[in-house]
Design a protein around this motif. Structure first.
Motif, mmCIF file in Angstrom:
data_model
loop_
_atom_site.group_PDB
_atom_site.id
_atom_site.type_symbol
_atom_site.label_atom_id
_atom_site.label_comp_id
_atom_site.label_asym_id
_atom_site.label_seq_id
_atom_site.Cartn_x
_atom_site.Cartn_y
_atom_site.Cartn_z
ATOM 1 N N ALA A 25 0.855 -1.185 0.000
ATOM 2 C CA ALA A 25 0.000 0.000 0.000
ATOM 3 C C ALA A 25 0.894 1.240 0.000
ATOM 4 O O ALA A 25 1.990 1.226 0.539
ATOM 5 C CB ALA A 25 -0.892 0.010 1.233
ATOM 6 N N MET A 26 0.431 2.293 -0.640
ATOM 7 C CA MET A 26 1.172 3.538 -0.625
ATOM 8 C C MET A 26 1.170 4.052 0.809
ATOM 9 O O MET A 26 0.153 4.045 1.473
ATOM 10 C CB MET A 26 0.497 4.559 -1.539
ATOM 11 N N SER A 57 -14.535 10.440 -4.021
ATOM 12 C CA SER A 57 -14.936 9.301 -3.195
ATOM 13 C C SER A 57 -14.060 9.112 -1.962
ATOM 14 O O SER A 57 -14.445 8.402 -1.043
ATOM 15 C CB SER A 57 -14.943 8.018 -4.022
ATOM 16 N N VAL A 58 -12.884 9.742 -1.891
ATOM 17 C CA VAL A 58 -12.011 9.541 -0.740
ATOM 18 C C VAL A 58 -12.313 10.492 0.413
ATOM 19 O O VAL A 58 -11.946 10.222 1.553
ATOM 20 C CB VAL A 58 -10.509 9.626 -1.118
ATOM 21 N N ALA A 59 -12.957 11.593 0.135
ATOM 22 C CA ALA A 59 -13.286 12.565 1.184
ATOM 23 C C ALA A 59 -14.571 12.156 1.894
ATOM 24 O O ALA A 59 -15.449 11.535 1.303
ATOM 25 C CB ALA A 59 -13.442 13.958 0.574
ATOM 26 N N ASN A 60 -14.648 12.509 3.172
ATOM 27 C CA ASN A 60 -15.851 12.200 3.950
ATOM 28 C C ASN A 60 -17.033 13.084 3.569
ATOM 29 O O ASN A 60 -18.168 12.758 3.851
ATOM 30 C CB ASN A 60 -15.576 12.357 5.451
ATOM 31 N N ARG A 61 -16.737 14.219 2.954
ATOM 32 C CA ARG A 61 -17.781 15.165 2.551
ATOM 33 C C ARG A 61 -17.493 15.635 1.128
ATOM 34 O O ARG A 61 -16.398 15.459 0.621
ATOM 35 C CB ARG A 61 -17.782 16.381 3.482
ATOM 36 N N THR A 71 -7.053 8.981 -7.550
ATOM 37 C CA THR A 71 -6.031 8.939 -6.506
ATOM 38 C C THR A 71 -6.063 7.592 -5.810
ATOM 39 O O THR A 71 -6.790 6.687 -6.217
ATOM 40 C CB THR A 71 -6.232 10.094 -5.499
ATOM 41 N N GLN A 72 -5.320 7.467 -4.742
ATOM 42 C CA GLN A 72 -5.294 6.254 -3.928
ATOM 43 C C GLN A 72 -6.209 6.439 -2.718
ATOM 44 O O GLN A 72 -6.622 7.557 -2.418
ATOM 45 C CB GLN A 72 -3.864 5.969 -3.484
ATOM 46 N N GLN A 73 -6.490 5.362 -1.996
ATOM 47 C CA GLN A 73 -7.394 5.419 -0.848
ATOM 48 C C GLN A 73 -6.825 6.257 0.297
ATOM 49 O O GLN A 73 -7.520 7.088 0.857
ATOM 50 C CB GLN A 73 -7.702 3.997 -0.341
ATOM 51 N N SER A 74 -5.561 6.045 0.638
ATOM 52 C CA SER A 74 -4.987 6.795 1.756
ATOM 53 C C SER A 74 -4.387 8.103 1.246
ATOM 54 O O SER A 74 -3.925 8.199 0.118
ATOM 55 C CB SER A 74 -3.926 5.968 2.476
ATOM 56 N N GLY A 132 -4.087 13.815 -6.914
ATOM 57 C CA GLY A 132 -4.654 12.966 -7.950
ATOM 58 C C GLY A 132 -4.156 13.334 -9.329
ATOM 59 O O GLY A 132 -3.729 14.466 -9.574
ATOM 60 N N THR A 133 -4.203 12.357 -10.232
ATOM 61 C CA THR A 133 -3.863 12.597 -11.633
ATOM 62 C C THR A 133 -5.133 12.468 -12.466
ATOM 63 O O THR A 133 -6.103 11.853 -12.035
ATOM 64 C CB THR A 133 -2.810 11.594 -12.138
#
Length: 150
Positions: A25-26, A57-61, A71-74, A132-133
């Motif tokens: 994982a990164m 999708s990675v942000a809580n809001r 981007t990646q999850q973390s 992100g790319t």
């Protein structure tokens, strides 16, 4: 007892092979905590962006601002501001279009494009930073943090 040793050994070697073949994982880079009048200014960090998840999708809001890309999850970086800043700028420098998503105590903000920047007044607290790319392909970048308008 000898009959159990062989299956246990085979299981152990199988687990080692699985763990070694797994994609690592990164890891998140924890940046040096800062307060107003930090030195040197700017702080400069290098990183690599990649991943297959939509930034939103990675942000809580829902993010405030233009937010495109993958981007990646973390988070790529974690930054703690020890005190409020009247002005602080986070900027990505790269030869590609990137997105900068920051989630902190006062909300989620995002900018996309050539050398995206988030600047203004910042509250004390912990900030998670994703890079992100546009197409998910790997891209190197520099993250600058400054109290001056770059």
């Amino acid at each position: 007892m000898k009959l159990l040793k062989l299956p246990i050994a085979v299981l152990g070697y199988s687990l080692i092979a699985v763990l070694l073949s797994a994609t690592p994982a990164m890891s998140q880079e924890v940046l040096r905590p800062i307060s107003p009048k930090f030195t040197p200014d700017p702080q400069v960090y290098s990183g690599n962006a990649s991943g297959g998840l939509p930034l939103q999708s990675v942000a809580n809001r829902k993010a405030n601002g233009q937010c495109q890309g993958l981007t990646q999850q973390s988070a790529n970086h974690s930054l703690t501001l020890q005190k409020n800043f009247g002005f602080l700028a986070l900027k990505l420098i790269s030869d590609r279009n990137l997105s900068l998503l920051v989630q902190g105590p006062d909300g989620v903000y995002c900018r996309s494009g050539k050398n995206p920047e988030l600047s203004g007044a910042w509250m004390a607290g912990k900030y998670e930073i994703w890079v992100g790319t546009m197409n998910g392909e790997s891209s190197s970048y520099q993250l600058t943090i400054s109290e001056t308008n770059q």
